[in-house]
Design an enzyme around this catalytic site. Sequence first.
Site, short mmCIF file in Angstrom:
data_model
loop_
_atom_site.label_atom_id
_atom_site.label_comp_id
_atom_site.label_asym_id
_atom_site.label_seq_id
_atom_site.Cartn_x
_atom_site.Cartn_y
_atom_site.Cartn_z
N LYS A 1 0.82 -1.22 0.00
CA LYS A 1 0.00 0.00 0.00
C LYS A 1 0.85 1.26 0.00
O LYS A 1 0.44 2.28 -0.56
CB LYS A 1 -0.95 0.00 1.20
N LYS B 1 -4.57 -9.10 -5.98
CA LYS B 1 -5.89 -9.42 -5.43
C LYS B 1 -6.91 -8.33 -5.77
O LYS B 1 -6.53 -7.17 -5.96
CB LYS B 1 -5.81 -9.65 -3.91
N LYS C 1 -10.77 -2.97 -2.84
CA LYS C 1 -11.59 -1.75 -2.89
C LYS C 1 -10.75 -0.58 -3.38
O LYS C 1 -11.24 0.33 -4.03
CB LYS C 1 -12.09 -1.41 -1.49
P1 ATP Z 1 -8.54 -2.13 0.74
O1 ATP Z 1 -8.09 -2.22 -0.69
O2 ATP Z 1 -9.02 -0.77 1.15
O3 ATP Z 1 -7.55 -2.74 1.71
P2 ATP Z 1 -9.93 -4.63 0.64
O4 ATP Z 1 -10.67 -4.91 -0.61
O5 ATP Z 1 -8.60 -5.27 0.80
O6 ATP Z 1 -9.86 -3.05 0.81
P3 ATP Z 1 -10.55 -5.02 3.42
O7 ATP Z 1 -11.57 -4.18 4.09
O8 ATP Z 1 -9.11 -4.65 3.61
O9 ATP Z 1 -10.88 -5.03 1.85
O10 ATP Z 1 -10.76 -6.53 3.82
C1 ATP Z 1 -11.99 -7.02 4.36
C2 ATP Z 1 -12.03 -8.54 4.30
O11 ATP Z 1 -12.13 -8.99 2.96
C3 ATP Z 1 -10.78 -9.20 4.90
O12 ATP Z 1 -11.19 -10.37 5.59
C4 ATP Z 1 -9.98 -9.57 3.68
O13 ATP Z 1 -9.12 -10.67 3.91
C5 ATP Z 1 -11.09 -9.93 2.70
N1 ATP Z 1 -10.65 -9.72 1.32
C6 ATP Z 1 -10.24 -8.54 0.78
N2 ATP Z 1 -9.92 -8.72 -0.51
C7 ATP Z 1 -10.15 -10.03 -0.78
C8 ATP Z 1 -10.00 -10.83 -1.96
N3 ATP Z 1 -9.57 -10.28 -3.09
N4 ATP Z 1 -10.31 -12.14 -1.88
C9 ATP Z 1 -10.76 -12.70 -0.73
N5 ATP Z 1 -10.91 -12.01 0.42
C10 ATP Z 1 -10.61 -10.68 0.39
MG MG Z 2 -7.39 -4.76 2.46
#
Ligand code: ATP
Ligand code: MG
Length: 341
Positions: free
Chosen positions: A118, A201, A204
């Site tokens: 990040k 991955k 968001k």
């Molecule tokens: P950001 O990019 O802001 O970090 P994010 O998409 O990674 O957002 P988080 O809020 O950080 O989402 O994660 C929330 C939950 O979703 C966590 O349990 C994380 O492991 C899961 N998660 C996030 N991205 C994935 C993915 N691509 N596949 C499976 N699980 C995910």
């Molecule tokens: Mg995340």
Amino acid sequence: MSETSFQPRVFSGIQPSGDLHLGNYLGALKRFSGMQDDGMETIYCMVDMHAITVWQNPEDLRRSTRELCAGFIASGIDPEKSILINQSQVPEHAQLAWVFNCVARIGWMNRMTQFKDKAGKNAEKASLGLYAYPSLMAADILVYHATHVPVGEDQKQHLELTRDIAAKFNHDYGVDFFPITEPVIEGTATRVMSLRDGTKKMSKSDPSDMSRITLTDDADAIAKKFRKAKTDPEPLPDTVEGLADRPEARNLVNIYAALADMTAEQVIAEYAGQQFGRFKPALAELAVDRMAPISTEMARLMADPAEIDRILTRGAARAREITASILRKTYDIIGMVGPAV
Ligand code: ATP
Ligand code: MG
């Protein structure tokens, strides 16, 4: 390893840092309601203090937090059965995080790959909060003495750090106070990948909206994003092993499997030899079928933000019945003077 004698308690959180996507749903949300309905004590959290480790527009943060709450409920979280909270409304998370900042070692933080990803090339300009993120995450979990944490694969390293912090605290003070938490990383979609790049991955915070399917996308958007998803020119293989060096194809098969509650083997058995021109529309149809009820329910809940705020206020009060006493005991162990529990 289940070394603790603590009563089973589940905690997990999601950041209101943008729109919920398929990775969040399959890797986290879908499994949260499963654990709640298995009768476990469950606490689920909108982690707004994690979200602000990178800049968030205040209006977007407000909307995303309420929308995330709606997303939890629409995905099956019942605010009566589970404790549903927004992190900043339960101040003991931040208070315990400070204690853990003094337990965790800088060397441990330096190994965290999420920070490296990040912060990017310009780590000197990243916020101190982004660096300390895993310590706050450990506090989120341990301020409830949570024993099980359902997450996606990307959070594995942070959960190991949570265990290290609990163990070091227990060791340093000669107590058996914090549980050694178990990560629960299960299913065929523990790491849903970006639709634009099978090695990254789905997130968001990815700048490309085409990289992810969100829970608020309509059927046309879902179909378009899957149609444009990066793939290779080969048809689907006859065996799961045939997906080994094909990250984009493997990702789409895993998404299909998770949405349909099938194994990857079963999906391959059905679609062996098919071109993506056939598979992608079938996948889009399945995704719409599974996600439309959730997005409809989210929209309904979002029409009454005051009710969402009431749910969060009530959740925070219930949470503090647990967290206030655990924080007070932590302070007593450390020798911080204050009123008795
Ligand atoms: P950001 O990019 O802001 O970090 P994010 O998409 O990674 O957002 P988080 O809020 O950080 O989402 O994660 C929330 C939950 O979703 C966590 O349990 C994380 O492991 C899961 N998660 C996030 N991205 C994935 C993915 N691509 N596949 C499976 N699980 C995910
Ligand atoms: Mg995340």
